[in-house]
Design an enzyme around this catalytic site. Structure first.
Site, short mmCIF file in Angstrom:
data_model
loop_
_atom_site.label_atom_id
_atom_site.label_comp_id
_atom_site.label_asym_id
_atom_site.label_seq_id
_atom_site.Cartn_x
_atom_site.Cartn_y
_atom_site.Cartn_z
CG ASP A 467 8.00 9.59 11.59
OD1 ASP A 467 8.68 9.28 10.60
OD2 ASP A 467 7.74 8.82 12.51
CB THR A 686 1.16 -3.94 -5.16
OG1 THR A 686 2.08 -2.95 -5.64
CG2 THR A 686 -0.24 -3.35 -5.18
CG ASP A 873 5.86 7.84 16.28
OD1 ASP A 873 5.48 6.68 16.46
OD2 ASP A 873 6.57 8.17 15.31
#
Length: 1135
Positions: A467, A686, A873
Site C-alpha cells: 500500500d 506540484t 496498514d
C-alpha cells in the site's frame, strides 16, 4: 499457434473480409491471446474475442463490426465436433450442474435486492435483512472439531499415520505396542487443536468487543441505548464525534450549522483525507430532532454493492403537498467502519451486517499453507510410493507364500517409519521457535507473529504488494517550494516571504485606503493602464493570497464548539484564537498549503458555504464572498473558486491544478514545464496556481450561462464543463508550489534492498494517479533512469486491446495503471496483462478498491505460481493481506485492523528488510535441514529393517520393538535433531549486506528432489553398513546384533547432526552430550532388549566404533572435498 486457428467464414457476404483478416492473423505470429482461451465466459458476444491474438493493428477495429463478431462463433462451432467431445462435454456439464445445485441447496444465498426503508420503522421492512454483527471466526461450536481435523488430515502425512494407527487394532496386523503409534499422532492433534482453539477464542473476543459497542437509537419515546449487533434496517441511529459508524446509513441530520460533516474513511479506502458529507436537506431543515417521527418519509436504496465510491437512491416525504423528492448520491451516505470527524450525526440504517460495503469488500480469510509444507507433502508421497514398492519387492522375493496380502500389510507397517510422524511435530515446534526468535529480535522491536505456521514463506517471496499511504509514506504533507518564475523560495528562505507580507505593497495600501470609496474607477483605470512588470513583493503577495483562498479547507475551533452550541460556535469564529484551531479538508495537500500561508502570516480564520475570512500579518481581517466553487475531479485535475473582495468589490477567479491540466489555460511562459520536471524529480507534488480578474458584467454573464447549464437534463456535465472552460482562458500564472509527502523512515534503502534481493515490488493504492506516480519516484520504487508507461484510461475491449499493444512495444519500463482500466483489462485480457506486467521492474496501480487489491494478489499467484507478500496498514488492505501467501500489517495512524488480520505485524516498513533477509532466510534453511534430517532418521532405520528381513528369509518381524523405537525417535535423537533450528549459514549482518543471497532461496534449492535423493542415498548407505556390519561382527547370540546395531545407529545419528551443522551454538553441544548421556544411562534398564554383560566389554566398544567410523567417515571426507572444490556462494562472502 495462431496460424493453426481455423478462420472459416460464416456469411458469404463477409468472406472477403474474413480472408483478409485470416491472412493478417497468420502473418501476425503467435499472439498470446490465441494460445490462452478466456477464463471468463461472458454473456455478450465480445467475450469470444479472447481467442483472437492480442497483437492487432488499429485497422482491425475499423473493419465491419459484423464479421468481427462472426469469427469466434465459427471457432466455437468447430471446436465442439466429434462424439467423444460431445460425451465429455455433456458429462462435465451434468457434473457441474449437480455440484452447483448441491452448493445452492447447502448455502441458499439470498438474492440482493433494492429496498424501501421507512424512517424509524424497522417493522415495515418487507424482507428479512442480515444481523448487524461482525464475524471473523472460521468455525462455530459444531464445526470446530470436524474443521480442524479436516485441515490436518487433508495432509497426506497425517492421513497416512491415521490409517497406520487404526490398523493396529486388527490383531493379525499388530506389530508392536499401540502407544508407539497413537502417542505421537495424539500429541500432534492435541497441539494443533489447542493452537486453533486459542486463535479462535481471540477472534471471538475481538468480534464480541466490536458487536457490543453501544449506540443511541432514536425512538418515539426518545433516545435508547442499543448494541451494534442489534441495529436493524430502518433504525435512526445517533453517532457522536470520533465514534465508529456501525452500519451503512443515509445521512439525515447533523449538529453542524452548515448541514454537512466530515468523516474519516481510512479503514474503508485507506485514504486519511477527510470526506465531506451532506445531510438530506428536507430532514436537516426540520426544527427539532423529534420531528423525524412526525413526518412520513422513506428512502429508496439500490441493492447492496461492492463499489464504495457510488450510491443511487431517493428520499421521499409523502405527507407534504406536493410530495418532496430528493435524489441521494454518495455524498449523502455514511458507510460502516468510517469515523465521524466533526459534529454529531443522525442517519437511517439502509444496509446491515454482510450487506454493508466494508464487509462486502472483505474476503474470507483462507487457511495459509507454506510452500515448504507443500513440498514436504510431495516428498512424503514419494516416500509412500517407495514404501509400497519395497513391501511388494519383499513379498515377491518371499514367493507369495500363504496369505501374502497379510504379509504385504505387515511389511507396509514394518517400513512405515520411512514416513516419520515426528516430521510434523518437529516442524511445528520449529515454527514456534522461529516465531519466538522474530519477536525477541531487538533490531525489529514490536514485531508480532500472528500466524505461526508460515515463517518459512518469508524466505521464498518473489512479489511484494505494498500500500502507499501510511505504509511507504507518513501521510504528513510539508510545504517545500514556492516558484514565481524568476525567483524560487525553499525551506530556508521562507522568512523572505514573511518579510514581503509584513510590508504591504502599494496596491494593497491603496485598496485598504479606498475601502469606503467606489471600487469601479480604480479597476477601470487598472485595466486601461499599460502592463508594467510587477515587483517581486507584489507577486509574492498575490501568490500567497491565491493559495490562501483557492481551496476547500475549513478551520475548526475544537475547544469551544459544543455539540449543540451554535452560539458558542459563532463566538469561536469571532475569537480566532490560534491555539485550538485545526484545519479540515478532503486532501492533506490542501491542509499543508493553508498551514503554510498561516506560517508566513496570512491566516484562514473562518469559512462557511458563502464566505471566507483571512487575517493579514498586521492583524487586519479581510473578508471574501465565495461566489462559485469548482471542486477537484480526476477528469479535470484542477479546482477553482470565484471570490469577491468585500472591501474593494473586486471579483477574481482563482484556479490551481496539475501542470498537465493548467499548462494549456495559463498565458505563455518559458519556465513552467522545466520547473515542474525539476520538482517532480525531487519527489514533490506540484500544483500550478493562476488567476483571472473579472468585471461585474463578465461575472453576471458567466453566472447566467452557468445556472442554465446546471438546470439542463441532457449532457449536464458536458454543458457545465463547457461554460467553466470559457473562463479558463489566458489566465495569469502566479506561482508553482511543491509539497512533499514525507516517506516513512528508511523507505528508500529498504526498497533498494528488496529490489537487490530479486523481489518485484508492486504499489497498490487508492490514491490519485499523479500522487502515486510522484511517490513511486521519490521512494525510488521506480529508479530515475527508468521510463514510466502510464496506461491510458480504457473503457471497452477495443481500447484495452490497442493500449496493451502499445505497452507491449515498451521495454524495461515501469507500469502505472488505474483501477478502472485494470478492471477492463482483467475482464478481457487477464493472461496478457499479467504476462506483460510481470516483466516490468515495478508496477503502480492507483485508484484500487480493496477487492481489486486482493484480486491482483490472486492473479499473481495463479499466473506466476510464485509466492506473494502483501504489506498494508489500513482496513482497506485486509483483503489483500489475507489473499496473499504472506501478509504483513503495519501498525500506523490508520488503526490496527491490518496488523490484526496479518500473519506478521511490524511497527515500521523498514523492519521488513530484516524480517525477510534474516528471519525468512534462517526459517527456510533451518526447516529444510530439519525436515530432511527427520526423513533421514526414518529412512535409515527402515533400510536396516529391510536388510534384516532379507537376511532372515524375508520374515515380517520387527528388528527393534517397543521402547527402542519410541526412544529412538524421542529422547535419544530428538534434542540434537531439533537443535538444527539454531543453525545459521550466514551471519545476520552478511545477509543484510548482500541481499543478492536471497535470490538463491526463491529457487527452492535447499529442499528439492535433488537434495532429498542425496539424503536417501546417505540413508541407504548408512543403514546397510550398520546392519551388515553388525551381522558380520556378531559372534554367538542374536541379542548382540541388536545391541551393536542400535548403539551404532544412535552414535551415527549424533555424528550426522554434527556434520549437518554449519554454525555451532552452545545449546547444540549440550543437546549432543545430553542425548548420549541419556542413552548410556538407559542401557542399565534395557536388559529386556540387550545383554548388559556384553555391553560392558571392550569387544562391544570396538565393534560399535568400527561400524560407526565406516558409516560416517566417508561422508565427512566428501563434505570437506565439496567445501573445498565447490563452496556455496555465501562462504565466498564470509571468508
Amino acid at each position: 499457434m495462431a496460424d493453426q486457428i481455423p478462420l472459416y467464414p460464416v456469411r458469404s457476404a463477409a468472406a472477403a473480409a474474413h480472408r483478409k483478416r485470416a491472412a493478417y492473423y497468420s502473418a501476425a505470429g503467435p499472439g498470446s491471446g490465441a494460445e490462452w482461451p478466456s477464463r471468463y465466459q461472458l454473456e455478450d458476444e465480445s467475450a469470444h474475442l479472447d481467442e483472437m491474438p492480442l497483437m492487432m493493428s488499429e485497422e482491425g477495429f475499423e473493419n465491419d463490426e459484423s464479421d468481427y463478431h462472426t469469427l469466434p462463433r465459427a471457432r466455437t462451432a468447430r471446436r465442439r465436433r466429434g462424439l467423444e467431445r460431445f460425451v465429455c462435454g455433456g458429462w462435465k456439464l451434468l457434473c457441474a450442474s449437480c455440484c452447483d445445485w448441491l452448493v445452492n441447496i447447502c448455502q441458499r444465498k439470498r438474492e440482493l435486492k433494492a429496498r424501501t426503508v421507512w424512517l424509524g420503522c424497522p417493522e415495515k421492512c418487507e424482507e428479512k435483512h442480515p444481523r448487524n454483527s461482525i464475524k471473523n471466526q472460521k468455525y462455530n461450536i459444531f464445526t470446530f472439531i470436524p474443521g480442524v481435523l479436516y485441515e490436518q488430515f487433508k495432509f497426506f502425512l497425517n492421513l497416512y499415520f491415521l490409517v497406520v494407527s487404526c490398523s493396529q487394532f486388527v490383531p493379525a496386523l499388530k506389530i508392536g505396542y499401540l502407544y508407539t503409534y497413537w502417542a505421537p499422532l495424539g500429541f500432534v492433534l492435541a497441539v494443533t487443536i489447542m493452537r486453533e482453539a486459542i486463535d479462535e477464542f481471540r477472534r471471538f473476543q475481538r468480534d464480541k468487543e466490536v458487536n457490543s459497542q453501544l449506540y443511541s437509537k432514536l425512538t418515539v419515546r426518545g433516545k435508547v441505548q442499543v448494541k451494534s449487533s442489534d441495529i436493524q434496517v430502518g433504525d435512526l441511529i445517533i453517532v457522536e464525534k470520533n465514534q465508529r459508524i456501525p452500519s451503512d446509513m443515509v445521512f439525515l441530520r447533523t449538529s453542524e450549522k452548515a448541514g454537512s460533516c466530515f468523516i474519516r474513511t481510512d479503514q474503508l479506502d485507506g485514504e486519511t483525507d477527510w470526506k465531506l458529507k451532506v445531510a438530506v436537506s428536507c430532514t436537516q431543515r426540520l426544527p427539532a430532532l423529534g420531528d423525524l417521527f412526525s413526518i412520513s418519509a422513506y428512502v429508496y436504496a439500490q441493492k447492496p454493492q461492492l463499489d464504495i465510491h457510488s450510491f443511487e437512491g431517493t428520499f421521499t416525504r409523502e405527507d407534504s403537498d406536493p410530495p418532496i423528492h430528493e435524489s441521494l448520491s454518495i455524498e449523502n451516505t455514511l458507510w460502516a467502519n468510517t469515523i465521524v470527524a466533526s459534529g454529531t450525526v443522525i442517519g437511517v440504517v439502509i444496509y446491515t451486517g454482510k450487506e454493508t460495503r466494508s464487509v462486502m469488500n472483505t474476503s474470507n480469510p483462507k487457511n495459509k499453507v507454506g510452500l515448504l509444507d507443500l513440498e514436504l507433502n510431495q516428498l512424503t508421497k514419494a516416500l509412500f510410493v517407495a514404501l509400497v514398492a519395497l513391501s511388494v519387492v519383499m513379498v515377491t522375493l518371499q514367493g507369495f507364500v500363504g496369505p501374502w496380502y497379510r504379509s504385504l500389510f505387515r511389511f507396509l507397517l514394518l517400513f512405515s517409519y520411512i514416513i516419520p510422524i515426528s516430521l510434523r511435530v518437529n516442524l511445528d515446534m520449529g515454527k514456534a521457535a522461529y516465531g519466538w526468535m522474530i519477536m525477541k529480535d531487538e533490531s525489529i522491536p514490536g514485531t508480532v507473529v500472528r500466524t505461526s505456521t508460515i515463517p518459512e514463506e518469508l524466505g521464498r517471496l518473489v512479489y511484494l504488494l505494498t500500500d502507499k499511504t501510511g505504509t511507504l509514506t507518513q501521510n504528513e504533507m510539508v510545504f517545500k517550494r514556492l516558484h514565481l518564475g524568476t525567483v524560487s523560495y525553499g525551506a530556508d528562505t521562507m522568512d523572505e516571504i514573511q518579510g514581503h507580507l509584513r510590508n504591504p505593497c502599494p496596491q494593497m495600501q491603496s485598496q485598504a485606503g479606498g475601502n469606503n470609496a467606489s471600487s469601479t474607477p480604480p479597476r477601470k483605470a487598472q485595466s486601461s493602464a499599460p502592463k508594467v512588470r510587477k515587483s517581486v513583493s507584489s507577486r509574492v503577495h498575490e501568490a500567497v493570497k491565491a493559495i490562501a483562498l483557492c481551496h476547500n479547507v475549513s478551520p475548526v475551533y475544537e475547544s469551544r464548539a459544543g455539540v449543540g452550541g451554535e452560539a458558542e460556535y459563532a463566538e469561536a469564529d469571532q475569537d480566532f484564537s490560534d491555539g485550538n484551531r485545526t484545519y479540515q479538508a478532503a486532501s492533506p495537500d490542501e491542509v499543508a498549503l493553508v498551514q503554510w500561508t498561516e506560517s508566513v502570516g496570512l491566516t484562514l480564520v473562518s469559512r462557511d458555504l458563502g464566505s471566507m475570512q483571512l487575517r493579514t500579518p498586521s492583524g487586519q481581517i479581510q473578508t471574501y464572498c465565495i461566489l462559485q466553487m469548482f471542486p477537484f475531479t480526476s477528469e479535470s485535475k484542477r479546482m477553482g473558486v470565484i471570490v469577491r473582495d468585500e472591501s474593494t468589490a473586486e471579483i477574481t477567479f482563482y484556479m490551481k491544478g496539475a501542470d498537465v491540466a493548467m499548462s494549456s489555460v495559463v498565458q505563455y511562459n518559458d519556465w513552467l514545464e522545466e520547473e515542474c520536471g525539476n520538482m517532480a524529480r525531487e519527489g514533490l507534488r506540484t500544483l500550478v496556481v493562476a488567476k483571472r480578474a473579472l468585471t461585474e458584467e463578465q461575472y453576471q454573464d458567466f453566472e447566467s450561462r452557468y445556472s442554465q447549464a446546471k438546470l439542463s437534463i441532457h449532457d449536464r456535465a458536458l454543458k457545465v464543463a463547457a461554460v467553466v472552460e470559457s473562463l479558463e482562458r489566458q489566465m495569469e500564472l502566479l506561482c508553482l508550489t511543491g509539497v512533499e509527502d514525507r516517506l516513512q523512515a528508511d523507505v528508500r534503502p529498504t526498497l533498494e534492498l528488496l529490489r537487490n534481493a530479486g523481489i518485484k515490488i508492486w504499489m497498490l493504492t487508492g490514491d490519485k494517479l499523479e500522487t502515486a506516480t510522484c511517490i513511486a519516484k521519490s521512494s525510488h520504487l521506480v529508479s530515475r533512469t527508468q521510463d514510466i508507461h502510464i496506461f491510458r484510461p480504457v473503457t471497452n475491449r477495443g481500447e484495452a486491446h490497442l493500449e496493451l499493444n502499445a505497452f507491449r512495444r515498451k521495454h524495461d519500463c515501469a507500469l502505472v495503471i488505474s483501477g478502472d482500466s485494470l478492471e477492463v483489462c482483467l475482464k478481457y485480457y487477464e493472461h496478457e496483462l499479467a504476462e506483460l506486467a510481470c516483466q516490468c521492474p515495478a508496477v503502480v496501480c492507483c485508484r484500487c478498491s480493496p477487492t481489486q487489491k486482493a484480486r491482483i494478489a490472486k492473479l499473481l499467484q495463479h499466473h506466476t505460481g510464485k509466492r506473494t507478500c502483501a504489506v498494508g496498514d489500513g482496513g482497506n488492505d485486509v483483503s489483500m493481506i489475507q489473499a496473499a501467501d504472506c501478509g504483513i500489517g503495519i501498525e500506523g495512524k490508520e488503526g490496527r485492523q491490518a496488523s490484526l488480520a496479518a500473519d506478521f505485524s511490524v511497527t515500521q516498513f523498514r523492519h521488513i528488510g530484516r524480517l525477510l533477509m534474516v528471519h525468512g532466510r534462517s526459517s527456510y534453511k533451518r526447516s529444510a535441514a530439519l525436515g530432511q534430517f527427520v526423513m533421514h532418521r526414518g529412512l535409515i532405520i527402515s533400510t536396516m529393517q529391510a536388510v534384516f528381513s532379507s537376511v532372515f528369509y524375508f520374515a515380517s518381524v520387527p528388528l527393534y520393538q517397543g521402547f527402542l523405537m519410541v526412544g529412538y525417535a524421542t529422547i535419544y535423537t530428538m534434542f540434537p535433531v531439533f537443535s538444527l533450528v539454531l543453525d545459521q549459514d550466514v551471519k545476520p549482518e552478511t545477509a543484510m549486506l548482500y541481499p543478492e543471497l536471497y535470490k538463491d532461496l526463491t529457487k527452492g534449492r535447499s529442499l528439492s528432489f535433488k537434495t532429498f535423493l542425496v539424503w536417501v542415498l546417505i540413508s541407504i548407505y548408512q543403514g546397510g553398513i550398520l546392519m551388515y556390519g553388525a551381522l558380520l561382527l556378531f559372534e554367538s547370540e542374536f541379542v548382540h546384533v541388536l545391541a551393536i546395531s542400535f548403539t551404532a545407529l544412535i552414535l551415527t545419528e549424533l555424528l550426522m547432526v554434527a556434520l549437518t551443522i554449519r554454525t555451532w551454538h552452545w545449546l547444540m553441544a549440550v543437546a549432543e552430550v545430553l542425548s548420549l548421556g541419556c542413552y548410556v544411562a538407559s542401557l542399565a534398564f534395557l536388559n529386556e532388549y540387550f545383554d548388559v554383560a556384553f555391553i560392558t566389554t571392550v569387544t562391544f566398544v570396538w565393534k560399535v566404533s568400527a561400524i560407526t567410523m565406516v558409516s560416517c567417515l566417508p561422508l565427512y571426507v566428501l563434505k570437506y572435498l565439496k567445501r573445498k572444490l565447490s563452496p556455496p556462494s555465501y562462504t565466498k562472502l564470509t571468508s
